[in-house]
Design an enzyme around this catalytic site. Sequence first.
Site, mmCIF file in Angstrom:
data_model
loop_
_atom_site.group_PDB
_atom_site.id
_atom_site.type_symbol
_atom_site.label_atom_id
_atom_site.label_comp_id
_atom_site.label_asym_id
_atom_site.label_seq_id
_atom_site.Cartn_x
_atom_site.Cartn_y
_atom_site.Cartn_z
ATOM 1 N N GLU A 101 0.821 -1.204 0.000
ATOM 2 C CA GLU A 101 0.000 0.000 0.000
ATOM 3 C C GLU A 101 0.861 1.261 0.000
ATOM 4 O O GLU A 101 0.496 2.280 -0.603
ATOM 5 C CB GLU A 101 -0.919 0.008 1.226
ATOM 6 C CG GLU A 101 -1.946 -1.115 1.240
ATOM 7 C CD GLU A 101 -1.398 -2.401 1.859
ATOM 8 O OE1 GLU A 101 -0.162 -2.493 2.047
ATOM 9 O OE2 GLU A 101 -2.198 -3.303 2.144
ATOM 10 N N PRO A 306 14.107 -13.623 0.139
ATOM 11 C CA PRO A 306 13.041 -13.808 1.137
ATOM 12 C C PRO A 306 12.226 -12.542 1.336
ATOM 13 O O PRO A 306 12.738 -11.421 1.226
ATOM 14 C CB PRO A 306 13.811 -14.178 2.405
ATOM 15 C CG PRO A 306 15.155 -13.547 2.230
ATOM 16 C CD PRO A 306 15.444 -13.596 0.755
ATOM 17 N N ARG A 307 10.942 -12.710 1.631
ATOM 18 C CA ARG A 307 10.076 -11.569 1.912
ATOM 19 C C ARG A 307 10.587 -10.791 3.121
ATOM 20 O O ARG A 307 10.539 -9.568 3.150
ATOM 21 C CB ARG A 307 8.646 -12.077 2.173
ATOM 22 C CG ARG A 307 7.638 -10.979 2.517
ATOM 23 C CD ARG A 307 7.337 -10.118 1.325
ATOM 24 N NE ARG A 307 6.179 -9.271 1.561
ATOM 25 C CZ ARG A 307 5.688 -8.433 0.648
ATOM 26 N NH1 ARG A 307 6.253 -8.341 -0.540
ATOM 27 N NH2 ARG A 307 4.639 -7.687 0.916
ATOM 28 N N LEU A 342 16.944 -5.332 1.300
ATOM 29 C CA LEU A 342 15.740 -4.612 0.912
ATOM 30 C C LEU A 342 16.049 -3.652 -0.236
ATOM 31 O O LEU A 342 17.158 -3.121 -0.330
ATOM 32 C CB LEU A 342 15.182 -3.824 2.090
ATOM 33 C CG LEU A 342 14.409 -4.606 3.159
ATOM 34 C CD1 LEU A 342 14.139 -3.713 4.356
ATOM 35 C CD2 LEU A 342 13.106 -5.155 2.602
ATOM 36 N N GLY A 343 15.082 -3.440 -1.097
ATOM 37 C CA GLY A 343 15.213 -2.436 -2.139
ATOM 38 C C GLY A 343 15.926 -2.884 -3.391
ATOM 39 O O GLY A 343 16.163 -2.066 -4.279
ATOM 40 N N GLU A 344 16.270 -4.154 -3.496
ATOM 41 C CA GLU A 344 17.014 -4.632 -4.661
ATOM 42 C C GLU A 344 16.243 -5.645 -5.496
ATOM 43 O O GLU A 344 16.811 -6.222 -6.428
ATOM 44 C CB GLU A 344 18.338 -5.252 -4.216
ATOM 45 C CG GLU A 344 19.331 -4.281 -3.624
ATOM 46 C CD GLU A 344 20.715 -4.886 -3.481
ATOM 47 O OE1 GLU A 344 21.666 -4.329 -4.053
ATOM 48 O OE2 GLU A 344 20.841 -5.933 -2.809
ATOM 49 N N ASN A 369 2.193 -8.976 -5.160
ATOM 50 C CA ASN A 369 1.923 -8.117 -6.308
ATOM 51 C C ASN A 369 2.755 -8.542 -7.529
ATOM 52 O O ASN A 369 3.981 -8.568 -7.455
ATOM 53 C CB ASN A 369 2.261 -6.675 -5.915
ATOM 54 C CG ASN A 369 1.808 -5.673 -6.944
ATOM 55 O OD1 ASN A 369 1.332 -6.045 -8.010
ATOM 56 N ND2 ASN A 369 1.949 -4.403 -6.626
ATOM 57 N N GLU A 372 5.654 -5.735 -10.401
ATOM 58 C CA GLU A 372 7.099 -5.536 -10.549
ATOM 59 C C GLU A 372 7.711 -6.491 -11.575
ATOM 60 O O GLU A 372 8.414 -6.045 -12.486
ATOM 61 C CB GLU A 372 7.807 -5.662 -9.204
ATOM 62 C CG GLU A 372 7.766 -4.405 -8.373
ATOM 63 C CD GLU A 372 8.814 -4.403 -7.270
ATOM 64 O OE1 GLU A 372 9.340 -5.481 -6.944
ATOM 65 O OE2 GLU A 372 9.107 -3.315 -6.738
#
Length: 465
Positions: A101, A306-307, A342-344, A369, A372
């Site tokens: 979100e 991993p999430r 994160l972010g990659e 989602n 991406e």
Amino acid sequence: MESNFRGSRPARGRCAHRAGATDARTAHGGAGCGGAVTFSLALTLYRTLSWIAGAGAGAWLDARARRGKEDATRIGERYARYTHARAPGTLIWLHAASIGESGVALTLIEALGKRDARLSFLLSTGTRTSAELVGRRALPRTTHVYAPLDRPDVVRRFFTHWRPDLGVFVESEVWPNLILEAQARRVPLALVNARMSPKSLAQWKSLPAAARRLLSGFAFVSAADARTAAALSELRGAPVQALGNLKLAAPAPRIDARARAELAADIGGRAVWLAASTHAGEEEIALAAHARLRRDIPDALLLLVPRHPERGENIAQLAGGAPRRSQGERVGAASVYVADTLGELGVFYDLAPVALVAGSLLPHLKGHNPVEPAKAGSAMITGPYVESFQDLFDALFAAGGAVTARDAEELAAAVALLWRDEGMCARQIEAARAVTAKGAEAAEQTLTALQSLLPASIEAVNASA
């Protein structure tokens, strides 16, 4: 919307491997700030219980901080106690639950900011991962805070400090005290990209007076899909449009060119696939599928993202001591690489011609989602459990933009086929891109509606621009 009461060697082409304007206050039936008010015993009870439960909030937040779920240095924000002042001028407040979100909220902020450089933004979110996402994007004139506790005194303190000119709730975060206080202060509200699962629909229908009371507080409501639009129209007693999913309007994932080049050089010409945003229990399935693929292609590489990056150490052990990106380790000759950062994710989607969109292989999961990978150009495989994004995946399946795998055997077969058949891989990628291109119109209509809810002085300036 959630209620908050409560194989063979792959081909050598690109698919083989890549490492080498109407006023919204009336047009949408919104009661807005001055709509009719209906009494709800459930809401009265909720407000009373939120006071009682709020007394134990400190212990709950401290426990979450010890588990790494809260930022201990910012717990004061949960009580609406802030160290920074409100920005001058018109302030748009957006409220989002978590990282998905927040991505929608950031897309709206970026677009609104480009339309009017005088606007400032406040984004409240509920998780550390969403806070980190906002920090990485670092949009101008945008302040991030953690969402306040939905307790009457805290909510009043929140509005007194920030005094927003417009409030925008994204998707599923409907907190009664926040909404009722905004109404009391005559702050116009919008609910955008609303999505309702069958479970939450049943919950709303069991409390029709409360649902009508809360939903009447929104001057503009838009739904991400037809199912939610029909349900909200019934509950609200006013029509709700299904504009389409705003997540489709998200830009292609950001790619650090240097990081990508370094990884590509490290991977070389190996056959590679990605398991993206995996949850506990899914890594075992991906690793079993990869073992099958390596029977025919011994040097095949699995990129495992991993999430929750904090699980990286355990996942690396599960994969036989696989190297971890968070530790600065390289791919080398490893058959599995754990990208616990994160972010990659965009980098890894761009490197991999084929990707499993995880969070979908086990019954208690509801999918992630698919936008991406679609925009990054990675051929998608998903598990069967995608309830949270069912409409998106239904559109992708109908267009030939994604395929389903139920277990390790089917996953390995799907990866091998997309590696082997470059034409099929390319067609699937293009079909997914065509589906996601439909988000632009939904975004435009939403932005126009939000602008119409701004103070009259801002609207007049925009109209003459």
